[in-house]
Motif scaffolding. Structure first.
Motif, mmCIF file in Angstrom:
data_model
loop_
_atom_site.group_PDB
_atom_site.id
_atom_site.type_symbol
_atom_site.label_atom_id
_atom_site.label_comp_id
_atom_site.label_asym_id
_atom_site.label_seq_id
_atom_site.Cartn_x
_atom_site.Cartn_y
_atom_site.Cartn_z
ATOM 1 N N PHE A 3 -7.476 -27.221 -5.382
ATOM 2 C CA PHE A 3 -6.221 -26.565 -5.041
ATOM 3 C C PHE A 3 -5.197 -27.551 -4.491
ATOM 4 C CE2 PHE A 3 -9.305 -23.157 -4.995
ATOM 5 C CZ PHE A 3 -8.625 -22.113 -5.578
ATOM 6 N N GLY A 4 -5.620 -28.787 -4.241
ATOM 7 C CA GLY A 4 -4.729 -29.782 -3.670
ATOM 8 C C GLY A 4 -4.559 -29.620 -2.168
ATOM 9 N N CYS A 5 -5.214 -28.601 -1.617
ATOM 10 C CA CYS A 5 -5.200 -28.347 -0.176
ATOM 11 C C CYS A 5 -6.313 -27.355 0.113
ATOM 12 C CB CYS A 5 -3.842 -27.802 0.271
ATOM 13 S SG CYS A 5 -3.410 -26.203 -0.456
ATOM 14 N N ASP A 6 -6.408 -26.931 1.342
ATOM 15 C CA ASP A 6 -7.387 -25.925 1.712
ATOM 16 C C ASP A 6 -7.138 -24.651 0.897
ATOM 17 O OD1 ASP A 6 -9.375 -24.773 3.830
ATOM 18 O OD2 ASP A 6 -7.686 -23.359 3.745
ATOM 19 N N ASP A 12 -2.393 -18.429 0.956
ATOM 20 C CA ASP A 12 -1.276 -17.982 1.789
ATOM 21 C C ASP A 12 0.064 -18.366 1.171
ATOM 22 O OD1 ASP A 12 -3.026 -16.895 3.623
ATOM 23 O OD2 ASP A 12 -2.881 -18.582 5.029
ATOM 24 N N ALA A 13 0.168 -19.606 0.697
ATOM 25 C CA ALA A 13 1.420 -20.066 0.081
ATOM 26 C C ALA A 13 1.710 -19.300 -1.207
ATOM 27 C CB ALA A 13 1.343 -21.566 -0.198
ATOM 28 N N TRP A 14 0.684 -19.070 -1.994
ATOM 29 C CA TRP A 14 0.854 -18.339 -3.256
ATOM 30 C C TRP A 14 1.302 -16.904 -2.967
ATOM 31 C CZ3 TRP A 14 -1.712 -14.141 -5.575
ATOM 32 C CH2 TRP A 14 -1.451 -13.966 -6.923
ATOM 33 N N SER A 15 0.668 -16.281 -1.979
ATOM 34 C CA SER A 15 1.027 -14.907 -1.630
ATOM 35 C C SER A 15 2.456 -14.814 -1.112
ATOM 36 C CB SER A 15 0.059 -14.358 -0.576
ATOM 37 O OG SER A 15 -1.247 -14.279 -1.111
ATOM 38 N N ALA A 16 2.915 -15.849 -0.412
ATOM 39 C CA ALA A 16 4.263 -15.856 0.147
ATOM 40 C C ALA A 16 5.340 -15.901 -0.919
ATOM 41 C CB ALA A 16 4.424 -17.035 1.100
ATOM 42 N N THR A 17 4.970 -16.256 -2.157
ATOM 43 C CA THR A 17 5.962 -16.308 -3.230
ATOM 44 C C THR A 17 6.395 -14.914 -3.671
ATOM 45 O OG1 THR A 17 4.348 -16.324 -5.044
ATOM 46 C CG2 THR A 17 4.990 -18.468 -4.106
ATOM 47 N N GLY A 18 5.663 -13.880 -3.244
ATOM 48 C CA GLY A 18 6.020 -12.518 -3.623
ATOM 49 C C GLY A 18 5.284 -12.011 -4.848
ATOM 50 N N ILE A 19 4.430 -12.855 -5.412
ATOM 51 C CA ILE A 19 3.619 -12.415 -6.549
ATOM 52 C C ILE A 19 2.685 -11.321 -6.061
ATOM 53 C CG2 ILE A 19 1.853 -13.176 -8.187
ATOM 54 C CD1 ILE A 19 3.171 -15.935 -8.102
ATOM 55 N N SER A 20 2.357 -10.412 -6.937
ATOM 56 C CA SER A 20 1.493 -9.292 -6.566
ATOM 57 C C SER A 20 0.295 -9.760 -5.755
ATOM 58 C CB SER A 20 1.002 -8.585 -7.825
ATOM 59 O OG SER A 20 0.102 -7.558 -7.480
ATOM 60 N N HIS A 21 -0.020 -9.023 -4.733
ATOM 61 C CA HIS A 21 -1.138 -9.403 -3.885
ATOM 62 C C HIS A 21 -2.475 -8.950 -4.450
ATOM 63 C CE1 HIS A 21 -0.159 -5.333 -2.537
ATOM 64 N NE2 HIS A 21 -1.408 -5.234 -2.164
#
Length: 50
Positions: A3-6, A12-21
């Motif tokens: 993932f390039g990170c934890d 968390d970052a992906w969810s913050a984009t507003g994409i469906s949870h």
């Protein structure tokens, strides 16, 4: 998968984009059924293969 990170931070970052949870994952033999349901719901299906 890298993932390039934890992975939790990535989620968390992906969810913050507003994409469906909601995430859905199924095996290949269910793909036709998933596509049919997605079509009825007007949502996108992404087929990920190795």
């Amino acid at each position: 998968m890298d993932f390039g990170c934890d992975p939790g931070e990535w989620t968390d970052a992906w969810s913050a984009t507003g994409i469906s949870h909601h995430w859905a994952l199924g095996t290949g033999h269910r793909l036709a059924d998933l596509r049919a349901v997605a079509d009825l719901l007007g949502v996108e299906v992404t087929d990920v293969r190795p």
